[in-house]
Each structure stands twice: as C-alpha cells, then as structure tokens.
Design a protein around this motif. Structure first.
Motif, PDB file in Angstrom:
ATOM      1  N   UNK A  60       0.845  -1.204   0.000  1.00 40.72           N
ATOM      2  CA  UNK A  60       0.000   0.000   0.000  1.00 40.72           C
ATOM      3  C   UNK A  60       0.877   1.250   0.000  1.00 40.72           C
ATOM      4  N   UNK A  61       1.996   1.171   0.728  1.00 45.35           N
ATOM      5  CA  UNK A  61       2.913   2.324   0.772  1.00 45.35           C
ATOM      6  C   UNK A  61       3.545   2.552  -0.591  1.00 45.35           C
ATOM      7  N   UNK A  62       3.950   1.424  -1.215  1.00 47.38           N
ATOM      8  CA  UNK A  62       4.670   1.559  -2.478  1.00 47.38           C
ATOM      9  C   UNK A  62       3.749   1.900  -3.644  1.00 47.38           C
ATOM     10  N   UNK A  63       2.489   1.522  -3.511  1.00 49.08           N
ATOM     11  CA  UNK A  63       1.540   1.775  -4.613  1.00 49.08           C
ATOM     12  C   UNK A  63       0.417   2.681  -4.099  1.00 49.08           C
ATOM     13  N   UNK A  64       0.619   3.993  -4.180  1.00 52.74           N
ATOM     14  CA  UNK A  64      -0.354   4.918  -3.580  1.00 52.74           C
ATOM     15  C   UNK A  64      -1.725   4.854  -4.236  1.00 52.74           C
ATOM     16  N   UNK A  65      -1.789   4.356  -5.480  1.00 54.29           N
ATOM     17  CA  UNK A  65      -3.100   4.302  -6.148  1.00 54.29           C
ATOM     18  C   UNK A  65      -3.948   3.117  -5.670  1.00 54.29           C
ATOM     19  N   UNK A  66      -3.338   2.140  -4.972  1.00 56.24           N
ATOM     20  CA  UNK A  66      -4.097   0.951  -4.565  1.00 56.24           C
ATOM     21  C   UNK A  66      -5.000   1.265  -3.375  1.00 56.24           C
ATOM     22  N   UNK A  67      -6.262   0.826  -3.442  1.00 59.14           N
ATOM     23  CA  UNK A  67      -7.188   1.053  -2.329  1.00 59.14           C
ATOM     24  C   UNK A  67      -7.097  -0.059  -1.302  1.00 59.14           C
ATOM     25  N   UNK A 126     -16.364 -10.103  -1.564  1.00 53.71           N
ATOM     26  CA  UNK A 126     -17.517  -9.223  -1.343  1.00 53.71           C
ATOM     27  C   UNK A 126     -17.397  -8.423  -0.045  1.00 53.71           C
ATOM     28  N   UNK A 127     -16.921  -9.075   1.040  1.00 55.20           N
ATOM     29  CA  UNK A 127     -16.843  -8.319   2.295  1.00 55.20           C
ATOM     30  C   UNK A 127     -15.679  -7.329   2.269  1.00 55.20           C
ATOM     31  N   UNK A 128     -14.627  -7.644   1.527  1.00 55.14           N
ATOM     32  CA  UNK A 128     -13.525  -6.680   1.404  1.00 55.14           C
ATOM     33  C   UNK A 128     -14.004  -5.420   0.672  1.00 55.14           C
ATOM     34  N   UNK A 129     -14.804  -5.637  -0.385  1.00 53.96           N
ATOM     35  CA  UNK A 129     -15.331  -4.485  -1.130  1.00 53.96           C
ATOM     36  C   UNK A 129     -16.247  -3.652  -0.249  1.00 53.96           C
ATOM     37  N   UNK A 130     -17.070  -4.349   0.557  1.00 53.00           N
ATOM     38  CA  UNK A 130     -17.996  -3.631   1.441  1.00 53.00           C
ATOM     39  C   UNK A 130     -17.192  -2.833   2.477  1.00 53.00           C
ATOM     40  N   UNK A 131     -16.135  -3.472   2.988  1.00 53.01           N
ATOM     41  CA  UNK A 131     -15.314  -2.807   4.004  1.00 53.01           C
ATOM     42  C   UNK A 131     -14.703  -1.528   3.433  1.00 53.01           C
ATOM     43  N   UNK A 132     -14.237  -1.596   2.187  1.00 54.82           N
ATOM     44  CA  UNK A 132     -13.624  -0.395   1.613  1.00 54.82           C
ATOM     45  C   UNK A 132     -14.680   0.671   1.357  1.00 54.82           C
ATOM     46  N   UNK A 133     -15.853   0.266   0.839  1.00 53.06           N
ATOM     47  CA  UNK A 133     -16.825   1.314   0.493  1.00 53.06           C
ATOM     48  C   UNK A 133     -17.435   1.932   1.757  1.00 53.06           C
ATOM     49  N   UNK A 134     -17.426   1.193   2.875  1.00 52.60           N
ATOM     50  CA  UNK A 134     -17.928   1.770   4.141  1.00 52.60           C
ATOM     51  C   UNK A 134     -17.060   2.934   4.611  1.00 52.60           C
ATOM     52  N   UNK A 135     -15.752   2.661   4.694  1.00 48.36           N
ATOM     53  CA  UNK A 135     -14.916   3.686   5.318  1.00 48.36           C
ATOM     54  C   UNK A 135     -14.002   4.390   4.339  1.00 48.36           C
ATOM     55  N   UNK A 136     -13.879   3.814   3.129  1.00 50.83           N
ATOM     56  CA  UNK A 136     -12.896   4.274   2.139  1.00 50.83           C
ATOM     57  C   UNK A 136     -11.522   4.458   2.772  1.00 50.83           C
TER      58      UNK A 136
END
Ligand code: 5AD
Ligand code: SF4
Length: 470
Positions: free
Chosen positions: A94-101, A113-123
């Motif tokens: 994540x540090x090396x690739x700043x564009x990665x969510x 599916x739960x990883x996607x939900x986790x990201x869209x909840x808190x970004x």
C-alpha cells in the motif's frame, strides 16, 4: 433497472492465477458486476500479481502506476491488488503503490464481497493477507456461465506447496499444500465437460504429491488421473506442474494407458548440474531425472517434453552451466522456459546465505546460449510433424489472422490452419478432434491444412490414443 457495475481484471503469472481470476469473476458476477475489456470503463480494477521474479513484481507496480491519472479523473473507481505480491508484501505494498485502495492474498478471494464492502464503508485503505489453516481450507467450486466455457478448462487439484526449493517464493505466498478431494475434482471436470469443455488441465504447484485419496501405494495422483479419465465426454487430459522427485512410474504408465491422457509432459529440471540441483534443494540428481524421463519416453515414444531452466543460480560455475546445455542437448525438449535467477525475499536461498553472485551480464549471456540452443532443437522437434497428419483439438479462431483456426496436438503443439470457407462449418469444428496435415513450422507453432471430416470421438470407450495418426 440499476446499471451493472463493471470490473476489469488484469492478470500476471501462472495458471494458478488464471484460475483465481476465473473464480473472482464468478464471485463478482454474483455481486452484480459484469466483466469489461479495459480499465477506462471499469468501476473496479483488480491487478492479480505474480511474485516469482523481481521483474514480475515490477510489472504490477507499473500497471498500478499507469492507472494514476485515470483514478484521479474517476474518484469512484476502486483499485485492488490481488495475488502473490499482495500476499508477500501486505501493507508494504500500500505504501509503495499509492493508487491501490486495498490488497488481498489468494486465500482471501472468497472474502472479496466483504472486502469491497469494508472499503466502500470507510474508504480507508487496508491489506487482507490472512492465511486459512490447512484443516479449514475449502476449495471454491467453479461456477462458469455456459457461454464462458472454452474448449479447454483448468481445474485445480491442490493449493500451496510443501517443497523447499531454495529459489522459490511460492511456498511463502501460497502457503502449505492442501489437496482437493477427488470427488470434487471429478465433479468439476464433469461440469466443465457438460458445458462444452473437451480438454481439462489439472493444476497445482506440485501435482505429483497430490494426496486426498489414500491409495495403498500412496500414488494418489495416478489414481486421480484414472478417475478423471473415466469422465464421459472428456477428450484430453493434461496436468501441470510436476516435481521430478515425485514423478512416479505409475504416472508415466498413465500416459501410455489412459484414454484421454495427452502426450505432453512438463517436467521442470531447473539445472543439468547435480551440484547446482543440490544447492537448489531439488531432491534429485541429473542422472535420476534422466532415468525418469527415459522410462516415460520408453513407455510413450511420442511424448512431447517441456521444462523450466534457471541460469545464474548462486555459485553456478561455467562448468555447471555447461551441464545444463548438455542436458538440453541430450533430452531434446520440445520447448523450454528459461529464466535468470532472481533473488526473492523469504526464500530458503537467503537463509542458506546463497549469494546472488553471478553477474547480470553472465546471466544474460547464459540465457542467450540456452535459448539459441533450444531454438535449434525446437525447430527440429517441430519439423518431425511436417508431412504427417495429426489430430488437432480445435480451440477457435487463430491469432495468426482472419480465416484461420487454431488448436493443439496431443503434445501441446499449437497448430494454425485455414478454416473452411463456410463460416457455420468453421464454427462447428470448434471442440472437434480433426485430422490436420502439417505443412510447415514457425518458431513455436505449426502450420497445417484440413484434410477431412472430424474424427468420430470414441468417448468413454477403451484406450484410444490421441496423437499423430499417420
Ligand atoms: N528466479 C528465477 N526463476 C525462478 N523460478 C522460480 N523462482 C525463480 C527465481 N527466484 C522459475 C522456475 C520455475 C518457474 C515457474 O519459474 O524455473 O519452475
Ligand atoms: Fe507467480 Fe508463483 Fe504466484 Fe503463480 S504461484 S502467480 S508463478 S508467484
């Protein structure tokens, strides 16, 4: 109706990664995603990474870098990095690739599916690299859409690897070896065949050490081949990748005896020098390897052989390298994949203090020598088909140009040949086993012409050799 979200997956690496992409597509489809052909159209981009060599790792980082402007222009777009680099590097990536969510390892695919939900909840950015215990690991069943099934299908029989080859990062990224229950494998093969597949490749990091049956002699892989061979409608069976130390006589016999078994054997040798092999912790000598190949060839003289070679391994002398050249000349493989040694994190080579001491120029020169020798051998090996009529399993339109179909011989050689003028007849040939007269060779492929009608497939019948017929 709500517009479908779109996902674009870019894949790097081996057949395990190809297989993982197929499962990701299925999981995301159930979440309402449709696959699209470019990152520009996508709401979600997944880069499925490979860590096997440093160059492979760089590829995913530059692919992510190229998405920087696109991400800035489309703030809603999500970028995830999956695969072996994600597993290996975890939060560091994540540090090396700043564009990665977010990033996630192979064991986390079912949790997508739960990883996607986790990201869209808190970004908030995160990395998911938990490894599932061997006892709890469950294989995902393939669930392809009928339209997505091709003539050839991959079926996984194993995950992870328990070997300790000193150069290899895979045991670290893919974890301990787990074998998939044989019934699941057979059922999945049958499902693919019912949907139109004709050839199946069983995949795993070290298929020969498959153990999920409990046969009295311990050769579960040979038994698995036998069970898969019995699936009605299956025409061709392949497997990859094998480890020479676990390649048994019974598996060699399966090439000779089983109805669907192809005449292709990929048996990675890595080096022709017993001393180098010892430093690689491969568990066999040059002579043991050659004896196994000789036996397999005696049983099935038509075998097409391929292998993997590493040059410039720590401490590799000129004399040791020459033994790799002499092995290639002796075996006469049909095809090889060759690589310069690349030091990888968390490999036994580092713990054994094997220094990456062969200079880059020497590695390059050795690679060129290996490849030049192999070009000659490949040309000779392909040449043996010219003038003969061979059975081709037709896969579809050729990449070599309009009006061409392509397919493979039993030995895995790709053949491009002119299709019939009538397009409906050309379509009808896909998935058929047909006689093709081989007329010429290219660097890695064959050229042929149609000679007659499809061969009536004796499905689920006694042994029938699918190889050169004249
Ligand atoms: N450096 C170079 N090549 C490697 N391979 C695996 N690890 C390395 C490494 N550290 C090659 C081996 C293997 C193939 C998939 O990649 O030849 O069989
Ligand atoms: Fe690359 Fe190995 Fe991972 Fe396959 S298993 S993607 S070759 S690192």
């Amino acid at each position: 109706m709500e517009k479908k979200r779109r996902v674009y997956i870019q894949n790097f690496g081996c057949q395990m990664n190809d297989y993982d992409v197929e499962r990701m597509v299925e999981i995301l489809r159930a979440q309402g995603y449709a696959a699209c052909a470019s990152a520009e159209e996508a709401d979600l981009v997944v880069l499925n990474s490979c860590a096997i060599r440093e160059k492979s790792e760089h590829k995913v980082q530059s692919a992510a870098g190229r998405l920087k402007e696109l991400k800035a222009a489309r703030p809603g777009m999500v970028l995830a990095i999956a695969g072996c680099v994600a597993q290996q590097e975890g939060a560091r990536l994540l540090k090396r690739v700043p564009t990665a969510d977010f990033t996630f390892g192979p064991d986390q695919i079912p949790a997508l599916p739960s990883l996607l939900a986790r990201f869209s909840d808190g970004r908030r950015r995160f990395s998911a690299t938990d490894v599932i215990d061997v006892e709890d690991y469950a294989f995902l069943d393939a669930d392809p859409e009928p339209g997505d099934v091709k003539v050839t299908a991959l079926v996984t029989i194993q995950k992870g690897c328990d070997n300790h080859c000193a150069y290899c990062i895979v045991p670290h990224t893919r974890g301990r070896e787990v074998s998939r229950p044989a019934d699941e494998v057979v059922a999945e093969v049958a499902r693919f065949v019912a949907l139109g597949a004709r050839e199946v490749t069983l995949i795993g990091q070290n298929v020969n050490s498959y153990h999920a049956i409990g046969t009295p002699d311990g050769d579960d892989f040979a038994e698995l081949l036998r069970r898969v061979d019995a699936v009605p409608g299956l025409v061709r069976l392949r497997y990859t990748t094998s480890h020479p130390k676990d390649f048994t006589e019974k598996v060699a016999e399966a090439h000779r005896d089983l109805r669907t078994m192809t005449s292709w054997l990929h048996l990675p040798v890595q080096s022709g020098s017993t001393r180098t092999l010892r430093r690689m912790v491969r568990g066999y000598t040059r002579e043991e390897y050659l004896r196994k190949l000789e036996h397999a060839r005696r049983l099935s003289p038509e075998l097409s052989l391929s292998t993997d070679i590493i040059v410039g391994y720590p401490g590799e002398t000129d004399a040791e390298f020459d033994e790799t050249l002499s092995l290639l000349a002796e075996v006469e493989y049909d095809n090889i994949y060759s690589f310069g040694y690349s030091e990888r994190p968390d490999t036994p080579a580092l713990k054994l203090k094997l220094k990456d001491d062969v200079p880059a120029e020497v590695k390059d020169a050795r690679l060129q020598q290996v490849q030049a020798l192999q070009r000659e051998i490949t040309a000779r090996r392909l040449g043996r088909f010219v003038g003969r009529t061979a059975e081709v399993l037709v896969e579809g339109a050729s990449r070599s140009g309009a009006g061409q179909l392509c397919g493979r011989l039993s030995g895995n050689e790709m053949v491009n040949f002119g299709e019939p003028a009538d397009p409906s007849r050309a379509r009808a040939l896909v998935g058929q086993l047909i006689p093709v007269r081989i007329t010429a060779t290219r660097a890695h492929t064959l050229v042929g012409e149609l000679t007659g009608a499809p061969i009536a497939l004796a499905l689920a019948s006694p042994p029938r050799r699918l190889k050169v017929v004249a």
